[in-house]
Design an enzyme around this catalytic site. Structure first.
Site, PDB file in Angstrom:
ATOM      1  CG  ASP A  11      37.501  49.468  30.352  1.00  0.00           C
ATOM      2  OD1 ASP A  11      36.419  48.847  30.381  1.00  0.00           O
ATOM      3  OD2 ASP A  11      38.598  48.898  30.195  1.00  0.00           O
ATOM      4  CB  SER A  12      36.824  47.367  34.344  1.00  0.00           C
ATOM      5  OG  SER A  12      37.416  46.671  33.263  1.00  0.00           O
ATOM      6  N   GLY A  44      33.591  42.160  34.571  1.00  0.00           N
ATOM      7  CA  GLY A  44      32.793  41.157  33.851  1.00  0.00           C
ATOM      8  C   GLY A  44      32.333  39.986  34.677  1.00  0.00           C
ATOM      9  CB  CYS A  74      33.408  49.563  30.262  1.00  0.00           C
ATOM     10  SG  CYS A  74      33.142  48.038  31.185  1.00  0.00           S
ATOM     11  CB  THR A  76      30.983  44.926  31.679  1.00  0.00           C
ATOM     12  OG1 THR A  76      31.864  44.023  30.997  1.00  0.00           O
ATOM     13  CG2 THR A  76      30.283  44.197  32.796  1.00  0.00           C
ATOM     14  CD  GLU A 153      43.225  45.815  33.162  1.00  0.00           C
ATOM     15  OE1 GLU A 153      43.961  46.361  33.990  1.00  0.00           O
ATOM     16  OE2 GLU A 153      42.550  46.440  32.331  1.00  0.00           O
ATOM     17  CB  CYS A 200      35.331  42.594  26.046  1.00  0.00           C
ATOM     18  SG  CYS A 200      36.423  43.085  27.403  1.00  0.00           S
ATOM     19  CG  HIS A 202      40.231  44.624  28.615  1.00  0.00           C
ATOM     20  ND1 HIS A 202      39.178  45.341  29.126  1.00  0.00           N
ATOM     21  CD2 HIS A 202      41.247  44.758  29.510  1.00  0.00           C
ATOM     22  CE1 HIS A 202      39.531  45.874  30.299  1.00  0.00           C
ATOM     23  NE2 HIS A 202      40.788  45.539  30.546  1.00  0.00           N
TER      24      HIS A 202
END
Ligand code: DGL
Length: 285
Positions: A11-12, A44, A74, A76, A153, A200, A202
């Site tokens: 993932d990012s 994103g 992820c 995205t 984050e 998403c 997150h």
């Protein structure tokens, strides 16, 4: 046939840990390698070209570590880069968009689904097409909510700032609410959704705040458990599952600051992931 190699995830940042958590619940014998590209988060707001380049660099890193399958944890990357990743490797590569879209299309009763996701995911229309593929009669209302990933984050999951950000993010899908939580501008009946899809990885970390914001009568769906089911089936069918009772090993990698990743992961998941290593990806710069 059993296969002791780990499953790779990326993932990012820390969001994909919500998918990993579901996979660990469902497949406790499996070893895993998780890669968070925290140095380049958020994905994103990036161009499609950047998302593809970064995603391929993540997949290269995981493939070099001899994983037996990859979960693109992820949305995205799943929305924008899945064909490129699959063209590069013949490993099984599972995205999170389709499992989540199917779950939402099956959950809605009034056939209206709201999707919140990153700008790149919304721009791709991946959720729109995946939900329509499942059920063409479902109306899909997509909305980009870029303010939420940086909060997660930073480990900010509760509090007035988060409540306000979530409320503002949901207003176009639910209608405008006043400070007392009552709707100032309610949406007309025929536009009201009964299912909110978290597009998403997150966002599941904000579920307590999201639940307070949406109120009763709207189901919140994410792709984590549906993706874990798809992965379980795929391992089974391909003879890739670990042996029952195997001792699973888990490695966490980040392109960012290992101590910061560790702090966020610990805050989110307790001491589930004690080892975090910093890694430099080739080809992502
Ligand atoms: N968690 C990711 C997703 O599901 C990426 C969020 C971001 O980096 O913008 O889209």
């Amino acid at each position: 046939m059993v296969d002791a190699r780990p499953i790779g995830f990326f993932d990012s940042g820390v969001g994909g840990l919500t998918v990993l958590r579901e996979v660990l619940r469902r497949l406790p014998d499996e070893s895993t390698v998780y890669l968070g590209d925290n140095l380049r988060t958020p994905y994103g707001r990036r161009s499609d070209d950047e998302v593809r380049r970064f995603s391929l660099a993540c997949v290269d890193e995981l493939a070099a570590r001899e994983v037996k399958a990859i979960v693109v944890a992820c949305n995205t990357s799943s929305a924008v880069a899945l064909p490129q990743m699959r063209a590069r490797y013949d490993l099984p590569i599972v995205g999170v968009v389709r499992p989540g879209a199917t779950a939402a299309a099956l959950a809605t009763r009034c056939r209206r689904v709201g999707v919140i996701a990153t700008p790149a995911t919304v721009r791709s229309r991946a959720y729109f097409h995946a939900i329509k593929d499942e059920n063409p009669f479902v109306e899909v209302y997509e909305h980009a909510t870029p303010a939420l990933v940086p909060l997660v984050e930073a480990g900010r999951l509760e509090g007035p700032e988060v409540e306000a950000a979530v409320r503002a993010a949901l207003a176009p899908l639910l209608g405008e609410r006043g400070a007392d939580g009552e709707f100032v501008f309610p949406l007309p009946e025929h536009e009201r959704i009964d299912t909110l899809l978290l597009g998403c990885t997150h966002y599941p970390l904000l579920v307590p705040v999201l639940e307070r914001s949406v109120g009763d009568g709207i189901a919140i769906i994410d792709s984590a458990s549906a993706t874990a089911s798809v992965l379980a089936g795929l391992l089974e069918v391909n003879g890739l599952a670990a042996s029952p009772g195997a001792v699973a090993r888990h490695l966490q990698l980040t392109t960012g600051d290992a101590a910061a990743f560790c702090r966020t992961a610990e805050r989110l998941f307790g001491n589930l992931f004690p080892t975090v290593e910093r890694v430099v990806l080739r080809g992502a710069a």
